[in-house]
Design a protein around this motif. Structure first.
Motif, PDB file in Angstrom:
ATOM      1  N   ASP A 140       0.771  -1.171  -0.158  1.00  0.00           N
ATOM      2  CA  ASP A 140      -0.046   0.030   0.151  1.00  0.00           C
ATOM      3  C   ASP A 140       0.849   1.167   0.013  1.00  0.00           C
ATOM      4  OD1 ASP A 140      -1.800   1.977   0.436  1.00  0.00           O
ATOM      5  OD2 ASP A 140      -2.643   1.068   2.113  1.00  0.00           O
ATOM      6  N   THR A 175      -4.208   0.427  -2.671  1.00  0.00           N
ATOM      7  CA  THR A 175      -4.404   1.240  -1.924  1.00  0.00           C
ATOM      8  C   THR A 175      -5.664   2.013  -1.976  1.00  0.00           C
ATOM      9  OG1 THR A 175      -3.551   3.528  -1.061  1.00  0.00           O
ATOM     10  CG2 THR A 175      -3.914   3.306  -3.444  1.00  0.00           C
ATOM     11  N   TYR A 179      -7.969  -0.582  -3.822  1.00  0.00           N
ATOM     12  CA  TYR A 179      -7.283  -1.836  -3.265  1.00  0.00           C
ATOM     13  C   TYR A 179      -7.105  -2.907  -4.201  1.00  0.00           C
ATOM     14  CZ  TYR A 179      -7.470   0.564   1.246  1.00  0.00           C
ATOM     15  OH  TYR A 179      -7.267   1.381   2.287  1.00  0.00           O
TER      16      TYR A 179
END
Length: 298
Positions: A140, A175, A179
């Motif tokens: 991330d 992220t 995601y």
């Protein structure tokens, strides 16, 4: 004169009906083609939007799925590197070319456990499997544990070979707010992916490894201190898996507990449960409860 007018009116009516029929058919056919073309354009637009939102997909040249999505052991793994007498794992040095690789405490535990096992070797020529010293657990970009410039770091690895015979560990990918599962920020190539929360759409059966999402304070090993002898981990045990608990014949969690008996073989995998849970368990018991309860008590 009236006859001519009536004939002209009938002729015009027939022409109008013919136009409506054939013209409408062509118009409908054209609209269908336009709708199909529009659907393809809509897909292309969303496809381009996905690419724009993910640097990883841009680097792949627009491939929505990884290039080696069809990798299997027989196609992306070199068995000639594996000695039939011993299975060895090599871990890259933590700082090749004097370039430090920041490693989280969680990934350090993964490395330590492998190094303390009987499978570890510091000789890459003897290794069947290779593990990166680059921390890839948290991909991330907003995370403090996100390691940058992974593609360039990987390209410096002498034995990378497009990822063949390598295993890449990952817990988090992408992220907020998307995601994207496949967005690790680098191309894993032909490497095996050991990943948490992997979907069936991206899991390569017989190749990838699904791992649990463990937290950073998870201990490296269990048991009493001193139980682990150096270079003899994991210990050779009689049991591979053991579980003893309540089965939950109804309510939340019942589906998971009710499926555990499929793993039980009574030898090296022992999973025993009891139906005696809650006040109404007897009213909801099934045909397996008698056997399960007896095995649990034994």
């Amino acid at each position: 004169m009236q006859f001519k007018k009536r004939f002209l009116l009938v002729l015009l009516s027939c022409a109008f009906l013919a136009f409506c029929y054939f013209g409408g058919y062509r118009l409908k056919h054209k609209e269908t083609q336009t709708l199909e073309e529009y659907s393809e354009q809509w897909v292309d637009l969303n496809y381009e939007k996905d690419i724009e939102s993910s640097p990883y997909l841009r680097r792949l040249g627009g491939d929505v799925l990884p290039k080696n999505q069809n990798c299997r052991m027989e196609t992306c793994f070199d068995f000639s590197k594996c000695n039939s007498d011993s299975f060895k794992v090599y871990i890259y040095p933590s700082n090749p070319d004097s370039e430090p690789n920041p490693i989280s405490s969680l990934y350090q535990k993964v490395i330590d456990v492998v190094k303390e096992s009987r499978y570890y070797t510091d000789d890459p020529s003897q290794a069947c499997l290779f593990i990166l010293a680059i921390d890839t657990l948290d991909r991330d970009p907003l995370s403090n544990n996100y390691v940058r410039n992974v593609p360039s770091k990987i390209m410096k690895l002498k034995h990378w070979n497009h990822g063949r015979n390598h295993i890449v560990f990952n817990l988090f990918s992408g992220t907020w707010p998307d995601y994207l599962e496949e967005d690790l920020g680098f191309d894993t190539g032909q490497a095996i992916l050991a990943k948490a929360s992997m979907s069936v759409n991206h899991f390569r059966t017989g190749f990838d490894v699904s791992i649990p999402l463990f937290q950073k304070d998870l201990t490296e090993r269990g048991g009493e201190p001193g139980a682990v002898i150096s270079n003899n981990f994991p210990l050779r045990k009689k049991y591979v898996l053991a579980f003893k608990g309540k089965r939950y014949v109804y309510g939340i969690g019942s589906e998971v507990r009710n499926s555990l008996f499929h793993l039980h073989n009574g030898m090296d995998m022992v999973l025993v449960t009891t139906c005696k849970h809650g006040k109404n368990w007897a009213e909801n018991k099934d045909e397996r409860c008698g056997v399960d309860n007896a095995m649990y008590d034994r």
